[in-house]
Design an enzyme around this catalytic site. Structure first.
Site, PDB file in Angstrom:
ATOM      1  CG  ASN A  39       2.247  15.374  20.590  1.00 51.97           C
ATOM      2  OD1 ASN A  39       2.868  14.328  20.771  1.00 51.97           O
ATOM      3  ND2 ASN A  39       0.939  15.400  20.373  1.00 51.97           N
ATOM      4  N   GLY A  67     -11.283  13.248  18.833  1.00 53.36           N
ATOM      5  CA  GLY A  67     -11.092  12.077  19.714  1.00 53.36           C
ATOM      6  C   GLY A  67      -9.642  11.860  20.124  1.00 53.36           C
ATOM      7  CB  THR A  73      -1.246  -0.213  18.913  1.00 49.23           C
ATOM      8  OG1 THR A  73      -1.080   1.119  19.406  1.00 49.23           O
ATOM      9  CG2 THR A  73      -2.737  -0.436  18.666  1.00 49.23           C
ATOM     10  CG  ASP A  74       0.400   2.663  23.225  1.00 47.22           C
ATOM     11  OD1 ASP A  74      -0.057   2.887  22.079  1.00 47.22           O
ATOM     12  OD2 ASP A  74       1.224   3.424  23.766  1.00 47.22           O
ATOM     13  CD  GLU A  75      -3.025   4.983  18.786  1.00 46.30           C
ATOM     14  OE1 GLU A  75      -4.188   5.200  18.423  1.00 46.30           O
ATOM     15  OE2 GLU A  75      -2.038   5.548  18.308  1.00 46.30           O
ATOM     16  CB  THR A  80      -0.881   0.034   1.263  1.00 42.84           C
ATOM     17  OG1 THR A  80      -0.029   0.273   2.397  1.00 42.84           O
ATOM     18  CG2 THR A  80      -1.654  -1.269   1.452  1.00 42.84           C
ATOM     19  CE1 TYR A 121      -3.682   1.132  13.856  1.00 41.18           C
ATOM     20  CE2 TYR A 121      -3.430   2.517  15.805  1.00 41.18           C
ATOM     21  CZ  TYR A 121      -2.973   1.492  14.992  1.00 41.18           C
ATOM     22  OH  TYR A 121      -1.817   0.817  15.316  1.00 41.18           O
ATOM     23  CB  SER A 122      -7.376   2.506  18.978  1.00 40.92           C
ATOM     24  OG  SER A 122      -8.410   3.445  19.136  1.00 40.92           O
ATOM     25  CB  SER A 171      -9.726  -1.601  13.272  1.00 39.18           C
ATOM     26  OG  SER A 171      -8.480  -0.943  13.221  1.00 39.18           O
ATOM     27  CE  LYS A 172      -2.953  -3.304  15.469  1.00 39.28           C
ATOM     28  NZ  LYS A 172      -2.196  -4.168  14.489  1.00 39.28           N
ATOM     29  NE  ARG A 181      -4.618  12.037  15.358  1.00 39.97           N
ATOM     30  CZ  ARG A 181      -3.505  11.314  15.531  1.00 39.97           C
ATOM     31  NH1 ARG A 181      -3.329  10.626  16.639  1.00 39.97           N
ATOM     32  NH2 ARG A 181      -2.561  11.271  14.613  1.00 39.97           N
TER      33      ARG A 181
END
Ligand code: NAD
Ligand code: DAU
Length: 349
Positions: free
Chosen positions: A255, A289, A131-133, A37, A156-157, A159-160, A287
């Protein structure tokens, strides 16, 4: 000769894992399965591509017939599963791709592995890299442990987290020997420049704004990617079946502090007056959430397997900056074409 499948091996972390296994285990035949991808890049593996125990297979983990055929042909005894859609911001605009690859793709791999070995699990192992997410967000204090309840906040998190549950369910239902690791934010060579650190390095080199979401006080726990690959090697070979291992560097940075440090190191490298890169910092829309803080309690992997990071953050960041400055062609190649359109849509909102 044991045949091992590594999925997503042309991506950022996967390429370091492939290198770790191909160079350390000549007795294994390593198959790197990747759909290539936007995030997959065979240039990440040029140094090992000709080794006799390395094989590349282009293919999609969501293509069930193809995956079943591949498993029947090679009878992989071990799987290290890293292929995923991995970028939180992309999951906000296109959640379905994340469900497809991260959930459906994982179940297709689990089912193919189960079909081969359900009557003889001896010596087999499915390693799911997570992942930690999945744990959601921390407040000002505390750390994610292996028993922290799942509470994912982004597509994303989510789905993980779902894929982690499926792996566990195959362990419980079919007796599949599995291990899962949940790691914090990685950084290092070959990091795709839509993630914070390589994006800022790229923008500093091109004198472009450094976009900081919201107030910049969001905290991440950063780990050098080569140390993650070494941890994966240890867990694959010595971790206990049906266990989860949290991996992290005890290295929390907001950040804004991280980007300021990066600016200072880049000014020194580029021999620019102090403060030049910092003047590029630009606060942009947050971002949706956005998780406030991630921090990993990595005591289990340390106590049980003896793993700890080999480099400090300052050493790792310096190696990373040097790599990007020495590999500007790699950077130019991945930031031409489709990257431009992604960048405009993400930051012109
Ligand atoms: P990445 O986006 O750099 O690479 C993903 C790779 O998977 C790419 O090579 C891509 O081509 C491949 N891929 C995507 N969809 C595929 C499909 N349908 N079939 C086959 N291949 C496909 O990701 P990364 O940052 O290297 O992350 C690797 C894994 O580690 C992911 O599972 C991610 O959730 C996990 N993880 C990442 C981090 C991090 O900080 N980057 C931290 C913890 C865990
Ligand atoms: O914690 C592990 C996760 O780390 C992995 O599971 C993901 O695959 C990986 O992408 C990473 O997710 P993050 O969302 O934490 O990484 P990212 O580099 O996108 O963002 C890091 C932090 O920086 C986050 O708080 C959002 C912020 N950020 C990011 C970008 C791209 C900005 O402030 N500006 C930006 O332009």
């Amino acid at each position: 000769m044991k045949k091992i499948l590594i999925t997503g091996g042309a991506g950022f972390i996967g390429s370091h894992v492939v290198r770790q296994f191909v160079t350390n285990y000549p007795e294994y035949q390593i198959y790197n399965l990747d759909a290539l991808t936007y995030a997959g890049n065979l240039a990440n593996l040029m140094d090992i591509a000709d080794l006799p125990n390395y094989h590349f297979v282009k293919g999609d983990i969501t293509d069930e017939n193809f995956i079943n055929g591949l498993f029947e042909e090679h009878r992989f005894e071990g799987v290290l599963h890293l292929a995923a859609e991995s970028h939180v911001d992309r999951s906000i605009t296109d959640p379905f791709s994340f469900v497809k690859t991260n959930v459906l793709g994982t179940v297709i791999l689990l089912q193919a592995f189960k079909n081969l070995w359900v009557n003889n699990w001896e010596g087999k192992r499915f390693y799911h890299v997570s992942t930690d997410e999945v744990y959601g967000t921390l407040g000002e204090t505390g750390l994610f442990t292996e028993s922290t309840p799942y509470s994912p906040n982004s597509p994303y998190s989510a789905s993980k987290a779902s894929s982690d549950h499926f792996v566990r369910a195959y362990g419980e239902t079919y007796g599949m020997p599995y291990v899962i690791s949940n790691c914090s934010n990685n950084y290092g060579p070959n990091h795709f420049p839509e993630k914070l650190i390589p994006l800022c390095i790229h923008n500093i080199l091109n004198n472009k704004p450094l976009p900081i979401y919201g107030n910049g006080k969001f905290t991440r726990d950063w780990l050098y990617v080569v140390d993650h690959a070494k941890a994966i090697d240890l867990v694959f070979h010595s971790g206990e079946n049906h266990q989860t291992y949290n991996i992290g560097g005890f290295n929390e940075w907001t950040n804004i502090d991280l980007v300021r440090l990066l600016c200072q190191l880049m000014d020194e490298k580029l021999k620019k007056p102090v403060g030049t890169s910092q003047s590029l910092i630009t606060y942009v829309t947050d971002r949706p959430g956005h998780d406030l803080r991630y921090a990993i309690d990595a005591r289990k992997i340390n106590a049980e397997l003896g793993w700890k990071p080999s480099v400090t953050f300052e050493q790792g960041l310096e190696k990373t900056i040097d790599w990007f400055m020495d590999n500007q062609t790699w950077l130019e190649n991945v930031t031409s074409g489709a990257y431009q359109q992604y960048y405009e849509e993400q930051y012109q909102k």
